[in-house]
Design a protein around this motif. Sequence first.
Motif, PDB file in Angstrom:
ATOM      1  N   SER A 216      57.488  42.857  39.755  1.00 43.72           N
ATOM      2  CA  SER A 216      56.174  41.831  39.584  1.00 43.72           C
ATOM      3  C   SER A 216      55.233  42.940  39.241  1.00 43.72           C
ATOM      4  CB  SER A 216      55.654  41.537  40.924  1.00 43.72           C
ATOM      5  OG  SER A 216      56.562  40.655  41.462  1.00 43.72           O
ATOM      6  N   HIS A 217      54.156  42.543  38.347  1.00 43.45           N
ATOM      7  CA  HIS A 217      53.058  43.349  37.800  1.00 43.45           C
ATOM      8  C   HIS A 217      51.810  42.492  37.790  1.00 43.45           C
ATOM      9  CE1 HIS A 217      50.972  45.445  34.744  1.00 43.45           C
ATOM     10  NE2 HIS A 217      51.544  46.462  34.994  1.00 43.45           N
ATOM     11  N   PRO A 218      50.583  43.198  37.965  1.00 44.36           N
ATOM     12  CA  PRO A 218      49.521  42.611  37.940  1.00 44.36           C
ATOM     13  C   PRO A 218      49.174  41.571  36.784  1.00 44.36           C
ATOM     14  CG  PRO A 218      48.990  44.851  38.971  1.00 44.36           C
ATOM     15  CD  PRO A 218      50.478  44.626  38.517  1.00 44.36           C
ATOM     16  N   GLN A 219      49.654  42.025  35.708  1.00 39.72           N
ATOM     17  CA  GLN A 219      49.501  41.098  34.559  1.00 39.72           C
ATOM     18  C   GLN A 219      50.139  39.909  34.523  1.00 39.72           C
ATOM     19  OE1 GLN A 219      50.944  43.428  30.940  1.00 39.72           O
ATOM     20  NE2 GLN A 219      49.622  42.059  29.574  1.00 39.72           N
ATOM     21  N   LEU A 220      51.027  39.764  35.436  1.00 43.28           N
ATOM     22  CA  LEU A 220      51.936  38.441  35.427  1.00 43.28           C
ATOM     23  C   LEU A 220      51.110  37.434  36.429  1.00 43.28           C
ATOM     24  CD1 LEU A 220      55.316  39.809  35.669  1.00 43.28           C
ATOM     25  CD2 LEU A 220      54.133  38.836  33.613  1.00 43.28           C
ATOM     26  N   MET A 221      49.932  37.955  37.194  1.00 43.84           N
ATOM     27  CA  MET A 221      49.207  37.331  38.244  1.00 43.84           C
ATOM     28  C   MET A 221      48.473  36.476  37.215  1.00 43.84           C
ATOM     29  SD  MET A 221      50.520  38.129  41.053  1.00 43.84           S
ATOM     30  CE  MET A 221      52.125  38.615  39.900  1.00 43.84           C
ATOM     31  N   ASP A 222      48.474  34.908  37.387  1.00 47.79           N
ATOM     32  CA  ASP A 222      47.905  34.071  36.627  1.00 47.79           C
ATOM     33  C   ASP A 222      46.455  33.432  37.333  1.00 47.79           C
ATOM     34  OD1 ASP A 222      49.719  33.982  34.439  1.00 47.79           O
ATOM     35  OD2 ASP A 222      50.994  32.686  35.526  1.00 47.79           O
ATOM     36  N   PRO A 223      45.591  33.040  36.681  1.00 49.14           N
ATOM     37  CA  PRO A 223      44.280  32.233  36.933  1.00 49.14           C
ATOM     38  C   PRO A 223      44.628  31.254  38.048  1.00 49.14           C
ATOM     39  CG  PRO A 223      43.788  33.398  34.813  1.00 49.14           C
ATOM     40  CD  PRO A 223      45.227  33.234  35.189  1.00 49.14           C
ATOM     41  N   GLY A 224      44.066  31.018  39.288  1.00 46.61           N
ATOM     42  CA  GLY A 224      44.428  29.894  40.042  1.00 46.61           C
ATOM     43  C   GLY A 224      45.400  30.190  41.076  1.00 46.61           C
ATOM     44  N   MET A 225      46.083  31.484  41.221  1.00 50.67           N
ATOM     45  CA  MET A 225      47.109  31.890  42.373  1.00 50.67           C
ATOM     46  C   MET A 225      46.135  32.298  43.417  1.00 50.67           C
ATOM     47  SD  MET A 225      49.856  34.118  40.224  1.00 50.67           S
ATOM     48  CE  MET A 225      50.902  34.377  41.567  1.00 50.67           C
TER      49      MET A 225
ATOM     50  N   THR B 191      52.059  38.253  48.435  1.00 53.41           N
ATOM     51  CA  THR B 191      53.287  38.394  48.137  1.00 53.41           C
ATOM     52  C   THR B 191      54.566  38.915  46.955  1.00 53.41           C
ATOM     53  OG1 THR B 191      53.555  36.120  49.578  1.00 53.41           O
ATOM     54  CG2 THR B 191      55.500  36.548  48.246  1.00 53.41           C
ATOM     55  N   GLU B 192      53.648  38.779  45.922  1.00 50.87           N
ATOM     56  CA  GLU B 192      54.179  39.271  44.775  1.00 50.87           C
ATOM     57  C   GLU B 192      54.118  40.826  44.346  1.00 50.87           C
ATOM     58  OE1 GLU B 192      56.135  37.701  42.170  1.00 50.87           O
ATOM     59  OE2 GLU B 192      56.275  36.069  43.661  1.00 50.87           O
ATOM     60  N   LEU B 193      52.767  41.282  44.828  1.00 50.99           N
ATOM     61  CA  LEU B 193      52.477  42.742  44.623  1.00 50.99           C
ATOM     62  C   LEU B 193      52.245  43.585  45.762  1.00 50.99           C
ATOM     63  CD1 LEU B 193      49.596  42.102  41.762  1.00 50.99           C
ATOM     64  CD2 LEU B 193      52.100  42.614  41.635  1.00 50.99           C
ATOM     65  N   GLY B 194      52.275  42.963  46.925  1.00 41.88           N
ATOM     66  CA  GLY B 194      51.891  43.791  48.254  1.00 41.88           C
ATOM     67  C   GLY B 194      50.584  43.892  48.547  1.00 41.88           C
ATOM     68  N   ALA B 195      50.028  44.609  49.284  1.00 44.32           N
ATOM     69  CA  ALA B 195      48.595  44.889  49.732  1.00 44.32           C
ATOM     70  C   ALA B 195      48.065  45.756  48.624  1.00 44.32           C
ATOM     71  CB  ALA B 195      48.768  45.653  50.904  1.00 44.32           C
TER      72      ALA B 195
END
Length: 169
Positions: free
Chosen positions: A22-31, A38-42
Motif C-alpha cells: 500500500s502507498h499513500p498515493q493509492l488512497m482515494d478521496p472519500g476513503m 487499515t491500508e497504511l497503518g498508523a
Amino acid sequence: MRIRALGYALASAACLLLTACSHPQLMDPGMTESQVRTELGAPHAAVDTGEGTQRWVYSMQPFGQEVWWIEFDADGRIVRREEVLDRARMALIKPGVSTKKDVWNLFGKCAQEYTFSLIDQTAWMYRFKDDGLFDMACWVQFDVNGVVTEVGFTTDPWKDRDGLFWGFN
C-alpha cells in the motif's frame, strides 16, 4: 521440471508481495480514516488543522524520498492527499521558532538522526527529489531544547557517493 516449478513459485510470490503493498498515493478521496489506517497503518503524525479537519503524515523515510499528507474532513473522509517533501514546505520550518514537534508534525520520521556532542545539537536529515530530479537532503538542526537552529541543503549523501552527483570520480 523442478527448476521451472520453483521459478513459477517465486514469480507468484513476488506478484503477491507487490499487490499487497500500500502507498499513500493509492488512497482515494472519500476513503475513511479507518480504511486508510487499515491500508497504511498508523500515521507518523496526526495534526488538527482547524475547523474539524485533520492531516495525517506518512513518511517514506529512510529509503524513500517522500512524505505524504492525507487530509480528512470533519466526517473523517479524505479530501486531499499530496506529496510534500519539497523546498516550499521545508520553508515552513523557521529557525529560532520551530521545534522538533513542529518538524515532526510536518514531515514525520526522518531518514537519519545525527548527534553533535561537542555543541549539544542534533540534526534530522530528510531525503528528497528536488524539482523531481535531483537527489537532495534537507538538514534540520536543533539545539539542546529542541528548537531549530538552522535548515540547510546538500546533495543526498546516500546517493552522492564519492562526488558522483557532479560527475567527478
